[in-house]
Write a protein that holds these residues in place. Sequence first.
Motif, short mmCIF file in Angstrom:
data_model
loop_
_atom_site.label_atom_id
_atom_site.label_comp_id
_atom_site.label_asym_id
_atom_site.label_seq_id
_atom_site.Cartn_x
_atom_site.Cartn_y
_atom_site.Cartn_z
N ALA A 136 -55.79 11.98 -28.46
CA ALA A 136 -55.12 13.28 -30.16
C ALA A 136 -56.39 14.48 -30.61
N ALA A 137 -57.25 12.82 -30.93
CA ALA A 137 -58.15 13.46 -31.98
C ALA A 137 -59.01 14.83 -31.17
N HIS A 138 -59.42 14.97 -30.07
CA HIS A 138 -59.44 16.10 -29.27
C HIS A 138 -58.75 17.07 -28.56
N ILE A 139 -57.74 16.70 -28.13
CA ILE A 139 -57.05 17.50 -27.27
C ILE A 139 -55.47 17.91 -27.98
N LYS A 140 -55.13 19.16 -28.66
CA LYS A 140 -53.48 18.91 -28.93
C LYS A 140 -52.71 19.33 -27.55
N ALA A 141 -52.61 18.42 -27.34
CA ALA A 141 -51.24 18.21 -26.40
C ALA A 141 -49.90 18.55 -26.48
N ASP A 142 -49.81 19.63 -25.56
CA ASP A 142 -48.19 20.41 -25.40
C ASP A 142 -47.15 19.61 -24.72
N ILE A 162 -58.41 22.84 -39.51
CA ILE A 162 -59.61 23.38 -39.31
C ILE A 162 -59.97 23.66 -37.71
N GLY A 163 -58.60 23.58 -37.56
CA GLY A 163 -58.60 23.82 -35.87
C GLY A 163 -58.65 22.51 -34.14
N PHE A 164 -58.01 23.07 -33.46
CA PHE A 164 -58.66 22.09 -32.79
C PHE A 164 -59.17 22.88 -31.35
N ASP A 165 -59.49 24.24 -31.49
CA ASP A 165 -60.11 24.81 -30.63
C ASP A 165 -61.43 24.94 -30.98
N ALA A 166 -61.65 24.89 -32.01
CA ALA A 166 -63.66 24.94 -32.80
C ALA A 166 -64.09 22.84 -32.74
N ILE A 167 -62.88 22.46 -32.98
CA ILE A 167 -63.24 20.64 -32.67
C ILE A 167 -63.57 20.57 -31.48
N ALA A 168 -62.59 21.00 -30.64
CA ALA A 168 -63.07 20.80 -29.10
C ALA A 168 -64.94 21.49 -28.64
N HIS A 169 -64.59 22.91 -29.11
CA HIS A 169 -65.39 23.44 -28.71
C HIS A 169 -67.19 22.35 -29.34
N TYR A 170 -66.79 22.35 -30.43
CA TYR A 170 -68.55 22.03 -31.97
C TYR A 170 -68.62 20.83 -30.88
N GLU A 171 -68.04 19.32 -30.60
CA GLU A 171 -67.57 17.99 -29.87
C GLU A 171 -68.49 18.49 -28.65
N LYS A 227 -66.65 15.52 -15.11
CA LYS A 227 -66.97 16.35 -15.10
C LYS A 227 -65.58 16.96 -16.43
N ASN A 228 -64.93 16.19 -16.47
CA ASN A 228 -64.30 16.92 -17.63
C ASN A 228 -63.98 15.51 -18.19
N LYS A 229 -64.92 15.05 -19.60
CA LYS A 229 -64.98 14.67 -20.64
C LYS A 229 -64.87 15.14 -21.86
N THR A 230 -64.53 13.81 -22.67
CA THR A 230 -64.36 14.08 -24.37
C THR A 230 -65.97 12.64 -24.66
N SER A 231 -65.62 13.46 -26.17
CA SER A 231 -67.35 13.23 -26.88
C SER A 231 -66.62 11.37 -27.42
N VAL A 232 -67.36 11.01 -25.46
CA VAL A 232 -68.13 9.43 -25.59
C VAL A 232 -68.70 9.20 -25.03
N ILE A 233 -69.79 9.10 -25.05
CA ILE A 233 -70.85 8.31 -24.09
C ILE A 233 -71.42 6.75 -24.49
#
Length: 407
Positions: free
Chosen positions: A206-212, A297-306, A330-336
């Motif tokens: 939810a913090a990274h992807i705006k689910a429809d 702020i905008g979720f697209d901008a957040i996703a691109h930056y993160e 290949k598809n992941k969010t900002s967790v390492i």
Amino acid sequence: METSLDIQAIRKDFPILQRQVNGQPLVYLDNAATSQTPDQVVNTIVDYYHGYNANIHRGVHTLSQEATDAYEIARQKIQKHFNIAHSYEVIFTSGTTHGINLVATGFTSFLKKGDEIVVSAMEHHSNIVPWQMLCERTGAVLKVIPMNQEGELVMDAYHDLLSDKTKLVFCNHVSNALGTVNPIEEIIEAAHKVGAAVLIDGAQAAAHIKADLQALDVDFYTVSAHKMCGPTGVGMLYGKQEWLKKLPPYQGGGEMIAEVTFEKTTYADLPHKFEAGTPNICGGIAFGAALDYMNNIGFDAIAHYEDGLMQYATEQLLSIEGLRIYGTAKNKTSVISFNIEGIHPYDIGTILDKLGIAVRTGHHCAQPIMDFYKIPGTVRASFSFYNTKEEVDVLVAGVKRAKNMLV
């Protein structure tokens, strides 16, 4: 790293980022556990308690009406954010765990011995244990979608698991331990073809992807506010109205009733049927304020930056000899999630804390993942839109220092 975000202006909204820990500037990289809360949300909480603190839905006096209006406006903000058809399909909860348990308990009367429910191998404990308890109550059988070394679900195996015995499928949208973004569109579509309902744990997404949620056609989706700049102790469960009408109430008490006599009680309409007792009124209102903040702020901008921040951090960490990253989907969010060969993750985390760097260590409430990799846990650095490249550099220098001290 190009970005349209004014990161320094954003960071000023989070006073906690200016504090020191152990004499060092705080570098907060534990966002997958709890994100920080901006002034705009904190001020909403203060305004509630200073200005119109009252119980909702029950009072004719002005404060009660003002609190009710603010709470229901927050519900509508959640509805709009997740593109939910009806506001009464939004159930306020204490968080994702509450939402999952509500559904798991409600399905007790719908399952029989021999029915099958499917979960993925990379679930948080809160999306494993309630279903195990459901199986114990009903005699249903729990099936598990396997994962591979990259931290991706083996989708061919998932399709093979599905049959007319499958009644429920549960999967997280994003793995809290690995950052993997799961192919939930495919998971939902395939489950529906065999007549199964689907619950998606959206806590990490939810913090990274705006689910429809209408486009996903998911039956249930649940999130926690504290992962997305909101307060702890509040979240939401979305359920399709046909399911919410069939499910029995999760708790009995005030607010969820229509009429009560000692002979019989009838239940309130949605959403109140599932909202017994006095809710976290302030938390719900603040949840709405957090959504306003992030959408501004905008979720697209957040996703691109993160994504740029994660790529940079991945490259820098992999330059450290002996460091392995777990979760290379290949598809992941900002967790390492990572370990250094021969060093326990707890020891690294302890040294990083002395340097003012907040990371998470352990199995991250996802012990089956750690068992799969045959490790005791990992060091997890999780990033948000208010983190910086400079903070990544501090993390990398800290990891190198810890390695030199511990090897």
